[in-house]
Scaffold this active site. Structure first.
Site, PDB file in Angstrom:
ATOM      1  N   THR A 150       0.866  -1.187   0.000  1.00  0.00           N
ATOM      2  CA  THR A 150       0.000   0.000   0.000  1.00  0.00           C
ATOM      3  C   THR A 150       0.907   1.243   0.000  1.00  0.00           C
ATOM      4  OG1 THR A 150      -0.267  -0.293   2.384  1.00  0.00           O
ATOM      5  CG2 THR A 150      -2.059  -1.052   0.978  1.00  0.00           C
ATOM      6  N   LYS A 176       3.962  -6.769   4.195  1.00  0.00           N
ATOM      7  CA  LYS A 176       3.693  -5.399   3.773  1.00  0.00           C
ATOM      8  C   LYS A 176       3.566  -4.514   5.008  1.00  0.00           C
ATOM      9  CE  LYS A 176       0.056  -3.336   2.944  1.00  0.00           C
ATOM     10  NZ  LYS A 176      -0.317  -2.702   4.231  1.00  0.00           N
ATOM     11  N   THR A 187      -2.289  -1.759   7.207  1.00  0.00           N
ATOM     12  CA  THR A 187      -2.295  -3.042   7.862  1.00  0.00           C
ATOM     13  C   THR A 187      -0.922  -3.649   7.748  1.00  0.00           C
ATOM     14  OG1 THR A 187      -4.604  -3.533   7.519  1.00  0.00           O
ATOM     15  CG2 THR A 187      -3.113  -5.372   7.423  1.00  0.00           C
ATOM     16  N   GLU A 270       6.020   5.033   7.327  1.00  0.00           N
ATOM     17  CA  GLU A 270       5.572   6.184   6.536  1.00  0.00           C
ATOM     18  C   GLU A 270       6.402   7.439   6.808  1.00  0.00           C
ATOM     19  OE1 GLU A 270       1.481   6.615   7.345  1.00  0.00           O
ATOM     20  OE2 GLU A 270       0.910   4.931   6.088  1.00  0.00           O
ATOM     21  N   ASN A 393      -0.440  11.730   6.065  1.00  0.00           N
ATOM     22  CA  ASN A 393      -1.666  11.399   6.786  1.00  0.00           C
ATOM     23  C   ASN A 393      -2.633  12.558   6.990  1.00  0.00           C
ATOM     24  OD1 ASN A 393      -1.496   8.482   7.553  1.00  0.00           O
ATOM     25  ND2 ASN A 393       0.503   9.180   8.266  1.00  0.00           N
TER      26      ASN A 393
END
Lengths: 398, 398
Positions: A150, A176, A187, A270, A393
Site C-alpha cells: 500500500t 507489507k 495493515t 511512513e 496522513n
C-alpha cells in the site's frame, strides 16, 4: 540492508498476482498463493476489537479445518471492513478460490488491506481469480509481495534454507508495511511458507513465538489495524518432518526470518528515513522491559529527536519513566550508537557533536540499562517521525 | 474562547515575577506566590517514575506539614531534574524562601519546568528571591502565569467567585502548557488559590477529583513529564469555611476552573491549530470509556485527520478498537460536529464536503456512542497534529 539476491523458495507452492480494479491506480492489487497439497496452517490476527471480514473468516477457517489450508487470497486497495457486504465479499472470494482448487472452503485463508468503510462488489475478486489461477507459477512470489503493498515503498521478501539432520527445508516470507495509511488505515500483513512437515498445533505455537519477538516488537505510529494478519503454511513437500531434534533450529530460522521482515517494515515506516533499535536491559521481568521499550519507541518526542539527530537522553529517560513500570532512575544508563550519554540517571561526559553526527546514519541504536548491568533484555524497532508522516496522513483527503 | 476580562483574585495572596537568568532569552523565569498566612495545601504530581527534585521536595513538604503551605516558588527554563545537584538546588531555594517568609521550610512548595539534565547553580534562585519578595503584590498574578510559560503561546489564567450561603469566596488558577518541549521536555504546571477555609484532607480529595476530570483528560502528545505538578492553596482569608453544605458548589467551581485551564492547555498544544473534544458514551464502566477516548485522542492518525479536516471515521473506530476495552463495533455510532458519519459500525449517509468544511473550525466535536444510546460518558480533549509539531521538536538541536 543486505537483501538476499536469490530467494530460497520452498517446494510445492505457486503464486500469481493481478489487477482486479480494487485500487484506483492500475497496479496489481490481488495475490493468489497456493500449495500443491493441503498444508498445516497457523495464523495470528489483530487484537483490535474492530475486525475486518477476512480476519473473522480466516480465524473461523483455521478453527473448522483444525489448522489446514491450501490457498491464500490477499488483496490491497480495500480492507473489506465496516461495510454491509463485507462477510458476503469474503464468502464469495473463498467459494471461488475453493472451487478453483477443488478444496473445501475452510482450506482458504483471506487477507485484505486498504480503505475501510467503502464497499466493493462481491464478484470483483471471484471475477479475476480464474486468470490468476491460470498464471500460477513458483516464480511469482515477489509479484505477490508487490501486489499487497500500500504505502510501502519497497516489497519485503526474505527466505532461507534450514539444514536439518535429515536434509534441507526452505522458508520464504513476504510482508507489507505497518503505518496506517491514506486515505484510511493500512495493515501489517505477512505470509510465510515452508516445505517442512509440521503438525498444525506445533506450527501455531512456533508462529506465536516468532510473532512475539518480531511483528509484535515494531511500531511505526502505535496504531493497530483492523486487518493485521500473519499466516504460516507448512506443506511437507520436502518430505522432511520437523521433530524434537530439529524444532529448535526451525524456530530459530523462523524467528530470524520474521524479525528481518518486521525490521524491513519498521525501516519503511511512513515518511521515515531512519530505523532505531531500542534495547532495554534490566532486572525486571521481560514483559515490563518490553513495555518500557515500546513507550520509548512510541514517544513522539523520541521519534522527532531521531529525525533531528538529537542525542536527547532526557526524552528517552522521560518516556521510559511514564511506561508504568517502576524502576530506579538513579541506576539508568543510556547509550546512543554505543556512546554513553546518560550515567546513573544524569548526563554523561560525551562529545555531543560526534553523537549527533553518528545519528545522521540510517540506523540508530539506543540502549537503556536499568540495572547497572546484567539482567534480561527486550528489543524493539521503531522509525523516526518526520514532517512527511504528517503530510502523508493529514494533507490527503478521503 | 471567552477569557474573563477581570480576574476575581482571592484575598490574602501576593505574587511577584522576575528574571533569574535561568533561561537564555531575557524574559521572566521565576515566580513567587505567597499567602499572608499558612494555608491548607494540596498537591498532585506526575506519575512518571523519573521525578524532578522539586516534585520530591514538595511531596515531602506536604507530608511533613500535614498539608500546610505558605509559599510557592516556580521557575521556567530548567526542570531541575536528572542533575547531580538537583536536591541541593531545591533545598537552597526552599531555605531562602522560608527565611524571607519567616516560615518553616516545609511550608514552601517548589515547581520547575524546562530542560532536564542541565545543572544550574544553587544560589541562582536564592539570589533573585529577595527582589521578588520586595515586589510582592496581589496584582502580579498574571505576571506569574507569564513567567512559568515555556512553549506556551499565551498565559493561561482563570478565576471565579463562588457564592456560598455564608458569602462569597474566590478561586483563581494559572497553568502552563503540556506538550513536552524543546530542547528537552516541558511540563504541565498549575497553581490554584482560594480564600475559602478548608481542611487539608478535604482540600486534597477535592483537588484529586478535579484533576481527574480536567488535567488528566487532556493530551497533546501522550508524553508525561518528570515535573507535572498541580497545587491548590486555601488560606481562609475570606473567613468562610467550606462545610458539608457548600462542599458541592465549591467542588463544581473547582472542576470548572481546572477544566477550563486544561482545555486552554490542549488548545495551545505545540504546533496545534485546533481543539477537539472527544466524548465516548457507552454501557461500560467509566474507566474503560476514558481509555477508549484517550486511545482516540492520542492516535497520530486521528490527530493528523483533524489537521487535514478529514471526517475519517474509520481511523476513529480503529483507534477505539485498539484500546484494549472490548466493545461491539456493530453498535458503534460516530458523530463529527453533530453529523452522524458512522452508523452501526458502517458509513452513514452524510454530506462529506459539509463535514469537511465544519472541520476547518478551531473547535471540533467527536462523539463515539458504543451502546446505541445511553450509558455513561467520558470526555477528553486533544489537539491536531501538524508539521509545526515536528518542526518544534525535531528541527531544534540541544
Amino acid at each position: 540492508m543486505a537483501e538476499e539476491r536469490t530467494l530460497e523458495l520452498p517446494e510445492g507452492y505457486r503464486f500469481a498476482a493481478g489487477y482486479a480494479g480494487i485500487r484506483k491506480q492500475q497496479s496489481d492489487d490481488l495475490a493468489l498463493m497456493v500449495s500443491d497439497r493441503p498444508a498445516s496452517a497457523a495464523g495470528v490476527f489483530t487484537r483490535n476489537c474492530v475486525r475486518a471480514a477476512p480476519v473473522d473468516f480466516s480465524a473461523e477457517s483455521l478453527r473448522r479445518s483444525s489448522g489446514k489450508a491450501q490457498v491464500i487470497v490477499a488483496n490491497a486497495g480495500n480492507a473489506n471492513c465496516a461495510t454491509p457486504n463485507m462477510a458476503a465479499v469474503a464468502e464469495a472470494t473463498a467459494a471461488a478460490a475453493a472451487n478453483l482448487a477443488s478444496a473445501p472452503e475452510e482450506h482458504v485463508l483471506l487477507a485484505s488491506t486498504g480503505v475501510i468503510g467503502e464497499s466493493f462488489g462481491e464478484s470483483v475478486i471471484p471475477g479475476e481469480l480464474p486468470k490468476l489461477w491460470q498464471a500460477l507459477d513458483r516464480t511469482q512470489f515477489e509479484a505477490c509481495a508487490q501486489a499487497i503493498m500500500t504505502t510501502d515503498t519497497v516489497p519485503k521478501v526474505r527466505s532461507c534454507r534450514i539444514d536439518t539432520d535429515q536434509g534441507p527445508v526452505r522458508l520464504a516470507g513476504m510482508a507489507k508495511g505497518a503505518g496506517m495509511i491514506m486515505p484510511d488505515m493500512a495493515t501489517m500483513l505477512s505470509f510465510v511458507f515452508t516445505d517442512a512437515d509440521l503438525e498444525p498445533s506445533l506450527l501455531q505455537s512456533l508462529l506465536v513465538s516468532a510473532v512475539d519477538q518480531s511483528f509484535n516488537c515494531i511500531t511505526v505510529d502505535s496504531d493497530t489495524s483492523t486487518n493485521d494478519t500473519v499466516f504460516l503454511l507448512a506443506n511437507g513437500a520436502s518430505g522432511i518432518r520437523i521433530d524434537d531434534e530439529s524444532q529448535g533450529v526451525f524456530q530459530d530460522a523462523l524467528n530470524q526470518l520474521t524479525r528481518d521482515l518486521a525490521i524491513d517494515i519498521a525501516r519503511d515506516g511512513e515518511g521515515s528515513g531512519k530505523l532505531a533499535r531500542i534495547t532495554v536491559t534490566g532486572p525486571s521481568e521481560l514483559n515490563g522491559l518490553k513495555t518500557i521499550a515500546m513507550a520509548i519507541a512510541n514517544s513522539p518526542l523520541v521519534k522527532t529527536a531521531l529525525a533531528g539527530a538529537d542525542p536527547n537522553w532526557g526524552r528517552i529517560l522521560g518516556a521510559a519513566g511514564k511506561a508504568g513500570v517502576p524502576f530506579n532512575p538513579q541506576l539508568a544508563d543510556i547509550y546512543v550508537n554505543g556512546v554513553q550519554v546518560c550515567k546513573a540517571g544524569m548526563r554523561a561526559d560525551f562529545n555531543e557533536a560526534a553523537v549527533q553526527r553518528s545519528m545522521e546514519a540510517d540506523d540508530i541504536q539506543i540502549e537503556l540499562c536499568l540495572s547497572g548491568g546484567g539482567g534480561s533484555s527486550a528489543v524493539v524497532w521503531t522509525c523516526d517521525f518526520t514532517e512527511s508522516y504528517i503530510r502523508i496522513n493529514a494533507d490527503y483527503r478521503t
